[in-house]
Design an enzyme around this catalytic site. Structure first.
Site, PDB file in Angstrom:
ATOM      1  N   ASN A 153       0.443  10.980   6.068  1.00 25.58           N
ATOM      2  CA  ASN A 153      -0.746  10.604   6.826  1.00 25.58           C
ATOM      3  C   ASN A 153      -1.776  11.715   6.916  1.00 25.58           C
ATOM      4  OD1 ASN A 153      -0.491   7.735   8.009  1.00 25.58           O
ATOM      5  ND2 ASN A 153       1.562   8.604   8.144  1.00 25.58           N
TER       6      ASN A 153
ATOM      7  N   THR B 283      -0.616  -1.279   8.326  1.00 21.36           N
ATOM      8  CA  THR B 283      -1.024  -2.662   8.553  1.00 21.36           C
ATOM      9  C   THR B 283       0.152  -3.546   8.224  1.00 21.36           C
ATOM     10  OG1 THR B 283      -3.285  -2.246   7.997  1.00 21.36           O
ATOM     11  CG2 THR B 283      -2.602  -4.501   7.820  1.00 21.36           C
TER      12      THR B 283
ATOM     13  N   THR C 138       0.861  -1.192   0.000  1.00 21.78           N
ATOM     14  CA  THR C 138       0.000   0.000   0.000  1.00 21.78           C
ATOM     15  C   THR C 138       0.893   1.237   0.000  1.00 21.78           C
ATOM     16  OG1 THR C 138      -0.238  -0.244   2.412  1.00 21.78           O
ATOM     17  CG2 THR C 138      -2.039  -1.074   1.036  1.00 21.78           C
TER      18      THR C 138
ATOM     19  N   LYS D 163       4.476  -6.970   4.097  1.00 20.69           N
ATOM     20  CA  LYS D 163       4.194  -5.599   3.704  1.00 20.69           C
ATOM     21  C   LYS D 163       3.924  -4.811   4.970  1.00 20.69           C
ATOM     22  CE  LYS D 163       0.762  -3.571   3.264  1.00 20.69           C
ATOM     23  NZ  LYS D 163       0.102  -2.532   4.161  1.00 20.69           N
TER      24      LYS D 163
ATOM     25  N   THR E 117      -6.856   6.384   6.227  1.00 20.24           N
ATOM     26  CA  THR E 117      -6.495   5.069   6.757  1.00 20.24           C
ATOM     27  C   THR E 117      -7.628   4.069   6.583  1.00 20.24           C
ATOM     28  OG1 THR E 117      -5.024   6.060   8.383  1.00 20.24           O
ATOM     29  CG2 THR E 117      -5.791   3.834   8.818  1.00 20.24           C
TER      30      THR E 117
ATOM     31  N   GLU F 244       6.886   4.925   7.001  1.00 16.91           N
ATOM     32  CA  GLU F 244       6.435   6.086   6.235  1.00 16.91           C
ATOM     33  C   GLU F 244       7.274   7.320   6.564  1.00 16.91           C
ATOM     34  OE1 GLU F 244       1.788   4.733   5.682  1.00 16.91           O
ATOM     35  OE2 GLU F 244       2.327   6.054   7.331  1.00 16.91           O
TER      36      GLU F 244
END
EC number: 2.3.1.35
Length: 387
Positions: A382, A173, A140, A162, A387, A257
């Site tokens: 973010n 996740t 993702t 992942k 999300t 991230e």
């Protein structure tokens, strides 16, 4: 690099939807660990039931839609997906693991996912290309593939994961799939997996947020005709699991991230392992520590505060805090503040991989946790991503 004997993989990504398939030519013993989030996604509930029965034949993963907090309709979507993939693979639907990752609150477009799965099935295979296609399909916000391989004598263990955000598992996740061609009993697999996950995936943090979908699934099909305990020692198999999971865990955190630095927290001198783990995770999870790391600031006080907030036994007169990297080591606290070279500290913290080494001074237990720095880019990602 190839998949272990008897496993076929594939994946596709199109129109913001990713679909990955894992198929075993033989029935597998299966084990799994899953998120402890009380609002667990529908596929987690289904997949845990499959793992509890101990037998699986295949896995389908979709990226883009988490299918979490979607009610009964979301659970029915999982059952429809499992039924369609079971028919495709010629297996019972209760032997199909279903995993999802993506936006919480969004149901998956089952018809489109099944259509893409049929495309993947037409070109499924064991080669490096197939492994990488599966890996890319389940990503993702990831920027890098996360693959690890252990090769034993006549057998192998492949791990694919992942995860880049919402990483603070308790098993972001975070999904991980471990495939091996040795034979083993489901109960033994579950025990070994639980122990390794506790020391690897459960000791990483990117942002302190535990996802609704975290899942780690281990499949063993016995296609090598070697069994753990007779042909392969339990010690070697456990070591293989630990090596693969550690490599995947580090890759997840390194790809956090917006991250620019990998943080490895090593806690020593704790009164017991539970307290060592608690202290290590507290340091790795601290936003103040993470921000200081981004700024290459040797702010040892934030580390001390995180240790104290963890409510662990610590002797201030024996406490030691140090930073270590390829640029050297700097001790900042040793029973009291230490005068240190600020320029050297800056160099040590300028490395892309930094260890924070803490000795609590009260015992012999130790633990290790992984984290990353907190950057402006994390906030940007973010702020824009639902999300």
């Amino acid at each position: 690099m190839r998949a272990p004997e008897g496993f076929l993989l594939g994946g596709i990504k199109r129109e913001g939807i990713g679909v990955g398939l894992i198929f075993s030519e033989r029935r597998c013993a299966v084990a799994g660990t899953f998120t402890e989030n009380t609002l667990r996604a529908a596929p987690v509930e289904h997949s845990e039931e499959v793992c509890d029965r101990g037998v699986a034949r295949g896995v389908i993963v979709n990226s883009g839609h988490a299918n979490a907090m979607t009610g009964e309709e979301g659970y029915q979507d999982v059952l429809r997906t499992a039924e369609a993939i079971a028919e495709l693979m010629g297996a019972p639907e209760d032997e199909i693991v279903v995993c999802s990752t993506g936006v919480i609150g969004e149901r998956p477009p089952v018809d489109k996912i099944v259509r893409y799965a049929r495309e993947v099935w037409e070109d499924i295979g064991p080669t490096e290309r197939h492994v990488r296609e599966f890996s890319r399909a389940i990503m993702t916000t990831d920027t890098e593939e996360k693959i690890a391989l252990y090769e034993g004598d006549g057998w192998s263990l492949l791990g694919i994961a992942k995860g880049a955000g919402m990483i603070h598992p308790n098993m972001s996740t975070m999904l991980a799939f471990l495939l091996t061609d040795v034979g083993a009993k489901p109960k033994e697999l579950q025990m070994w997996l639980r122990d390794v996950v506790n020391d690897t995936f459960n000791m990483i943090t990117v942002d302190g947020d535990e996802s609704t979908n975290d899942s780690v699934v281990l499949l063993a099909n016995g296609s090598s005709n070697l069994k753990v305990g007779s042909d392969v020692t339990i010690t070697e198999f456990q070591r293989a699991l630990e090596e693969v999971c550690t490599e995947l865990a580090e890759k997840i955190v390194r790809d956090g991230e917006g991250a620019t630095k990998l943080m490895i927290v090593c806690v020593h001198g704790a009164s017991n392992e539970v307290e060592a783990r608690r202290a290590a995770r507290a340091i790795a999870s601290s936003n103040l520590v993470k921000a200081a790391l981004f700024g290459e600031n040797p702010n040892w006080g934030r580390i001390g505060a995180a240790v104290g907030a963890a409510r662990v036994d610590v002797d201030p007169d024996e406490l030691r805090i140090a930073f270590r990297s390829s640029e050297g080591e700097i001790v900042t606290y040793e029973g009291g503040p230490v005068d240190f070279d600020e320029e050297k500290a800056k160099r040590v913290l300028s490395a892309s991989e930094v260890e924070i080494v803490v000795d609590l001074g009260v015992g012999d237990a130790s633990a290790r946790a992984w984290g990353c720095d907190l950057t402006y880019e994390y906030v940007r990602i973010n702020a824009e991503y639902r999300t």
